[in-house]
Design a protein around this motif. Structure first.
Motif, PDB file in Angstrom:
ATOM      1  N   ARG A   8      41.789  34.759  63.550  1.00 46.43           N
ATOM      2  CA  ARG A   8      42.753  34.032  64.391  1.00 46.43           C
ATOM      3  C   ARG A   8      42.572  34.352  65.869  1.00 46.43           C
ATOM      4  NH1 ARG A   8      46.188  35.751  60.217  1.00 46.43           N
ATOM      5  NH2 ARG A   8      46.308  34.072  58.696  1.00 46.43           N
ATOM      6  N   HIS A  50      42.477  30.569  60.109  1.00 43.08           N
ATOM      7  CA  HIS A  50      42.426  30.206  61.525  1.00 43.08           C
ATOM      8  C   HIS A  50      43.696  29.509  62.004  1.00 43.08           C
ATOM      9  CE1 HIS A  50      38.295  31.434  62.291  1.00 43.08           C
ATOM     10  NE2 HIS A  50      37.969  30.923  61.116  1.00 43.08           N
ATOM     11  N   SER A  51      44.842  29.909  61.466  1.00 40.68           N
ATOM     12  CA  SER A  51      46.132  29.451  61.987  1.00 40.68           C
ATOM     13  C   SER A  51      47.185  30.459  61.554  1.00 40.68           C
ATOM     14  CB  SER A  51      46.491  28.056  61.469  1.00 40.68           C
ATOM     15  OG  SER A  51      46.969  28.116  60.151  1.00 40.68           O
ATOM     16  N   THR A  52      48.312  30.407  62.203  1.00 40.63           N
ATOM     17  CA  THR A  52      49.388  31.321  61.828  1.00 40.63           C
ATOM     18  C   THR A  52      50.187  30.784  60.653  1.00 40.63           C
ATOM     19  OG1 THR A  52      50.741  30.321  63.544  1.00 40.63           O
ATOM     20  CG2 THR A  52      49.638  32.387  64.091  1.00 40.63           C
ATOM     21  N   SER A  95      46.725  26.990  65.458  1.00 41.89           N
ATOM     22  CA  SER A  95      48.143  26.934  65.831  1.00 41.89           C
ATOM     23  C   SER A  95      48.321  26.974  67.347  1.00 41.89           C
ATOM     24  CB  SER A  95      48.914  28.090  65.191  1.00 41.89           C
ATOM     25  OG  SER A  95      48.865  27.992  63.790  1.00 41.89           O
ATOM     26  N   ASN A 105      42.387  30.003  66.696  1.00 41.90           N
ATOM     27  CA  ASN A 105      43.687  29.821  66.055  1.00 41.90           C
ATOM     28  C   ASN A 105      44.146  28.388  66.308  1.00 41.90           C
ATOM     29  OD1 ASN A 105      46.346  29.820  65.174  1.00 41.90           O
ATOM     30  ND2 ASN A 105      46.734  31.897  65.898  1.00 41.90           N
TER      31      ASN A 105
END
Length: 150
Positions: free
Chosen positions: A75, A52-54, A81, A79
């Motif tokens: 994501r 769930h993040s880049t 990020s 996300n």
């Protein structure tokens, strides 16, 4: 030979992952913070950011789980990020979904935590996330309340 490979995979799969993404600078943490609670931030980074993040890099053996392979779609749903770009409504919905998913035990997914043991949530970690996610949308979540009374 096949038995040796199977044993090696079993051994690696049973060990905890100690790999993490490159450490963020203080400036990055303060501008991208999802929570002002350091315990919650650490839990999210350890157990959620892989999908769930880049950022983040899953260990190779965890990266083969069906859930991690679907991380691109995860994501799109949430996300971290992009958390600072989310409007108040989207953050409130995300927090509600986090609360429901953690309390139901569906996050982090079992197929992923079976391979990456470090992503597993202890009961105390679950309680910390549930407490954080169930709070009204306050500045601690990075939200600003306007013309709303609690």
């Amino acid at each position: 030979m096949v038995l040796l490979v199977d044993l090696a995979l079993l051994f690696v799969g049973c060990s905890s992952s100690q790999q993490t993404a490159a450490p963020e600078t203080t400036a990055q943490r303060s501008t991208n913070a999802v929570s002002t609670d350091p315990q919650v931030s650490a839990i999210l980074q350890q157990s959620c950011y892989e999908c769930h993040s880049t950022g983040g890099s899953a260990p190779w053996y965890a990266a083969v789980s069906p859930t991690h392979l679907a991380a691109k779609s995860a994501r799109r749903v949430l996300n971290f990020s992009d958390w600072q770009t989310y409007g108040a409504q989207k953050r409130a919905e995300a927090l509600k979904n986090i609360e429901q998913s953690v309390s139901a035990g569906s996050m982090p997914p079992g197929d992923y935590t079976a391979l990456d043991h470090s992503a597993r949530l202890t009961d105390d970690q679950k309680q910390a996330l549930l407490k954080w996610a169930s709070q009204p949308a306050l500045p601690a979540h990075g939200l600003t309340l306007r013309n709303k009374s609690l």
